[in-house]
Enzyme design. Structure first.
Site, short mmCIF file in Angstrom:
data_model
loop_
_atom_site.label_atom_id
_atom_site.label_comp_id
_atom_site.label_asym_id
_atom_site.label_seq_id
_atom_site.Cartn_x
_atom_site.Cartn_y
_atom_site.Cartn_z
N CYS A 283 4.29 0.51 4.49
CA CYS A 283 4.35 -0.96 4.40
C CYS A 283 5.56 -1.35 3.57
CB CYS A 283 3.07 -1.48 3.76
SG CYS A 283 3.02 -3.28 3.57
N GLU B 124 6.00 3.40 9.78
CA GLU B 124 4.84 3.11 10.60
C GLU B 124 5.04 1.81 11.37
OE1 GLU B 124 1.12 3.14 8.60
OE2 GLU B 124 1.39 5.15 7.76
#
Length: 305
Positions: free
Chosen positions: A174, A208
């Site tokens: 993140c 991600e």
């Protein structure tokens, strides 16, 4: 006069047709949006309107505006509670090791297993500005890297990124730059630091997915600038051809992300082999960086720990 050289060939074993479904860089899975539950926050001296839902306890969301200490990240439903806290709070930087400092910019490394409350509060804060983020309550598997700007009062949070400790494929889970620091080049520093850490670990990786819209734009720009810089430098000193695998090894950018950058951003075309066309304008753009991470400084500090 434009620079026009065929610098790159992709070996048959490493060639991947770049598309939205295969590149990984544009993959986005639909996530059910929830109506945001806070109108705004006071973060230190900054009044920030929120963008998305974040699962703060109900007693906080009923206030519609909450107050967050910019140093310890504790949140308060009333201004009086916040003012009392500020008078007593002695914390002036994130609760971790300072692994990098360049002028007034620092990075702190924080273990989610050791600083659970701080990392939970950081995740709640970031969810207010990230639509695609999944909130993890088990923070033990994650490391957090918080970027701050310092002054005589303390270290003020600019943004952060997190990553799983034992992930083989991903170098970032993140990433967020807080709204009042966006569009100032800090997002690029966060991304660059994630790749510098990957180099130390000797792990080629990819972030991600899915990205937020701003996250995607930041990565596109970083990949483009970094790959153009490598291609230009390689042509100057070596000439000839370079494979996709070699670009990945030099930049620690995953081969799928390299191909996505070359094809989707209009740098390369495929006609039996991947051919790169660079112009002077592209090369100048790759050199136009306001600030860079000093990789030597990162290595020196982490060697101490």
């Amino acid at each position: 006069m434009p620079f026009d050289e065929s610098l790159v060939t992709s070996e048959p074993s490493t060639h991947v047709e770049c598309s939205q479904s295969e590149s990984g860089a544009l993959e986005k899975k639909p996530i059910k949006a929830r109506v945001k539950n806070l109108e705004a926050i006071w973060f230190g001296e900054h009044y920030l309107q929120t963008w998305y839902f974040s699962p703060y306890p109900q007693e906080y969301t009923e206030a519609r505006v909450i107050y967050i200490c910019e140093f310890c990240l504790y949140h308060f439903a009333s201004e009086k509670q916040f003012e009392r806290h500020c008078k007593k709070c002695t914390i002036r930087h994130p609760p971790g090791n300072e692994i990098y400092r360049d002028g007034d910019v620092s990075f702190f490394e924080i273990d989610g297993a050791r600083q659970v409350t701080y990392c939970q509060n950081l995740s709640l804060l970031s969810k207010l500005f990230l639509d695609q983020k999944s909130l993890y309550y088990d923070l033990i598997p994650f490391m957090f890297y918080v970027m701050c700007r310092s002054d005589t009062y303390g270290f003020h949070t600019i943004g952060y990124f997190s990553k799983e400790k034992n992930s083989i494929e991903h170098n970032l889970s993140c990433i967020l730059t807080l709204p009042h620091f966006q569009r100032q080049g800090y997002g690029r520093l966060l991304i660059e630091m994630s790749y510098e850490l990957a180099k130390i670990e000797n792990k080629i990786g990819t972030p991600e997915k899915p990205f937020s819209d701003l996250g995607l734009l930041s990565y596109q720009k970083y990949w483009q600038e970094t790959i153009i810089e490598i291609l230009h430098r390689y042509h100057q000193f070596h000439g000839g051809e370079i494979t996709i695998e070699e670009i990945s090894e030099k930049t620690y950018i995953d081969q799928r992300d390299v191909l996505y950058t070359l094809h989707t951003l209009g740098i390369g075309s495929y006609q039996g082999q991947t051919t790169i066309r660079l112009t002077d304008a592209m090369i100048d753009m790759s050199k136009n960086k306001k600030r860079r991470i000093d990789s030597i400084a990162v290595n020196k500090v982490l060697a101490v720990f």
